[in-house]
Design a protein around this motif. Structure first.
Motif, PDB file in Angstrom:
ATOM      1  N   CYS A  32      41.592  71.459  54.767  1.00 35.52           N
ATOM      2  CA  CYS A  32      41.048  71.772  56.091  1.00 35.52           C
ATOM      3  C   CYS A  32      41.987  72.666  56.878  1.00 35.52           C
ATOM      4  CB  CYS A  32      40.834  70.491  56.882  1.00 35.52           C
ATOM      5  SG  CYS A  32      39.896  69.226  56.030  1.00 35.52           S
ATOM      6  N   LYS A  33      41.411  73.460  57.744  1.00 32.89           N
ATOM      7  CA  LYS A  33      42.192  74.310  58.636  1.00 32.89           C
ATOM      8  C   LYS A  33      43.114  73.437  59.489  1.00 32.89           C
ATOM      9  CE  LYS A  33      41.624  78.122  61.934  1.00 32.89           C
ATOM     10  NZ  LYS A  33      40.630  78.924  62.684  1.00 32.89           N
TER      11      LYS A  33
ATOM     12  N   GLU B  95      46.141  75.807  56.452  1.00 33.08           N
ATOM     13  CA  GLU B  95      45.416  74.578  56.151  1.00 33.08           C
ATOM     14  C   GLU B  95      46.422  73.475  55.824  1.00 33.08           C
ATOM     15  OE1 GLU B  95      41.432  76.748  54.262  1.00 33.08           O
ATOM     16  OE2 GLU B  95      42.615  75.354  53.026  1.00 33.08           O
TER      17      GLU B  95
ATOM     18  N   TYR C  83      34.627  78.575  57.049  1.00 33.62           N
ATOM     19  CA  TYR C  83      34.650  77.155  57.389  1.00 33.62           C
ATOM     20  C   TYR C  83      33.297  76.747  57.976  1.00 33.62           C
ATOM     21  CZ  TYR C  83      39.698  77.802  56.956  1.00 33.62           C
ATOM     22  OH  TYR C  83      40.957  78.110  56.495  1.00 33.62           O
TER      23      TYR C  83
ATOM     24  N   GLU D 210      38.251  72.024  60.327  1.00 30.73           N
ATOM     25  CA  GLU D 210      37.257  72.931  59.765  1.00 30.73           C
ATOM     26  C   GLU D 210      37.437  72.989  58.252  1.00 30.73           C
ATOM     27  OE1 GLU D 210      37.390  76.690  61.790  1.00 30.73           O
ATOM     28  OE2 GLU D 210      37.686  75.737  63.736  1.00 30.73           O
TER      29      GLU D 210
ATOM     30  N   ASN E 108      35.373  73.781  54.085  1.00 33.78           N
ATOM     31  CA  ASN E 108      34.327  74.412  53.292  1.00 33.78           C
ATOM     32  C   ASN E 108      34.081  73.583  52.037  1.00 33.78           C
ATOM     33  OD1 ASN E 108      32.691  76.074  51.718  1.00 33.78           O
ATOM     34  ND2 ASN E 108      33.665  77.954  52.437  1.00 33.78           N
TER      35      ASN E 108
END
Length: 324
Positions: A97-98, A113, A172, A196, A198
């Motif tokens: 995740c960010k 991330e 994202y 955020e 993906n």
């Protein structure tokens, strides 16, 4: 997909093949939830394990990454849970995740991330369906959602809520929100966490990914997560301030590097041994901690200069630090 970090290292991601997925299995997921909760209860984090690796790696560039990932945090707990889920027939992959509050602003910008959880893709009601397992943040309930849809709100820490929200961004497309967190004193506080992520891409080379996180960590921690709160312990080493803080339900203590530097390993062990015994930790965990702490005390400046990014240090000096 490749994401370049601020130090020119690369986060490598591979697109998931979503054309041949298993049907969602209620029974396997029920078992998986129990495995998730047990993994959370059994979790033990020690960033101190990295110290001996880092100091050796400074002298020997051939040191293998696998020698330090054992108790690193979200990645190590995901690694252990992933193996257990595979045994019951659930294939998961790592999704990173960010960065959002992992380090200070300079550190988050540098690593791009930071947090990692597991995703199990499946087909449910003829639709693509995602299930998130997040033992690293101690989410003891799973997060589930259909492709390009929000999840339902899930209870977290009794009064808190967490939810996955679809926002459609290319890099994202989803955001996982959490409004509670547990700090180092094991106190529940309000939070505004927004990770955020993906789910269509898995993060590769997860051990190398983990290694890069230490460049933005100005506080090394040792923590357990026992059901019995009386066995809780958190030891924080604030390396830039050169201080050790110990937090338990029954006693708090602050120690300074300058004082500890004068002690032998045996004398250090005498200070920390009862804490580890009360916490129900193993003798090996105590010995590993003492060995790494001794190395840090005697090579503090070397560790800081070779591991912690200068931009993170500058930002810290400006007062941008974390209290968690």
């Amino acid at each position: 997909m490749e994401i370049m970090r601020g130090n020119n290292s690369i986060i490598q991601k591979k697109k998931i093949n979503l054309t041949k997925l298993p049907l969602y299995d209620d029974e396997k997921v029920r078992v998986a939830i129990q495995l998730l909760r047990k993994q959370i209860d059994d979790s033990f984090v020690s960033h101190f394990d990295y110290i001996s690796y880092a100091l050796k790696a400074i002298k020997d560039t051939n040191i293998k990454v696998s020698s330090y990932i054992k108790n690193s945090g979200c990645i190590s707990t995901c690694k252990k849970l992933k193996a257990k889920l595979r045994q019951i027939g659930l294939d998961t992959y790592y999704v990173s995740c960010k960065a959002n509050g992992f380090s200070n602003p300079a550190g988050d910008l540098l690593v791009k991330e930071a947090h990692v959880f597991l995703v199990y893709p499946s087909i449910r009601n003829n639709k693509l369906y995602f299930t998130i397992f997040d033992p690293g943040f101690r989410l003891d309930n799973i997060i589930q959602f259909y492709d390009k849809q929000d999840s339902s709100e899930v209870v977290y820490l009794t009064e808190g809520k967490t939810k996955a929200i679809y926002c459609g961004d290319f890099h994202y497309p989803y955001r996982l929100t959490v409004n509670r967190q547990i700090n180092y004193k094991h106190q529940i506080s309000s939070a505004n966490i927004q990770w955020e992520f993906n789910p269509y891409y898995q993060t590769m080379n997860i051990m190398e990914f983990n290694k890069q996180l230490y460049q933005v960590m100005f506080c090394l921690k040792l923590m357990n997560y026992p059901k019995d709160i009386n066995k809780y312990i958190c030891i924080r080493s604030k390396i830039l301030e050169k201080v050790i803080e110990i937090y338990t339900p029954y006693k708090n203590q602050t120690l300074f590097y300058d004082d500890l530097f004068l002690l032998t390993k045996k004398q250090l062990k005498n200070i920390f041994e009862q804490y580890f015994i009360t916490a129900g930790l193993e003798t090996k965990q105590l010995n590993d901690f003492i060995r790494n702490l001794f190395l840090l005390l005697h090579h503090t400046d070397l560790y800081i200069n070779k591991v912690v990014n200068p931009k993170v240090i500058d930002d810290y000096r400006l007062g941008n630090s974390l209290n968690r």
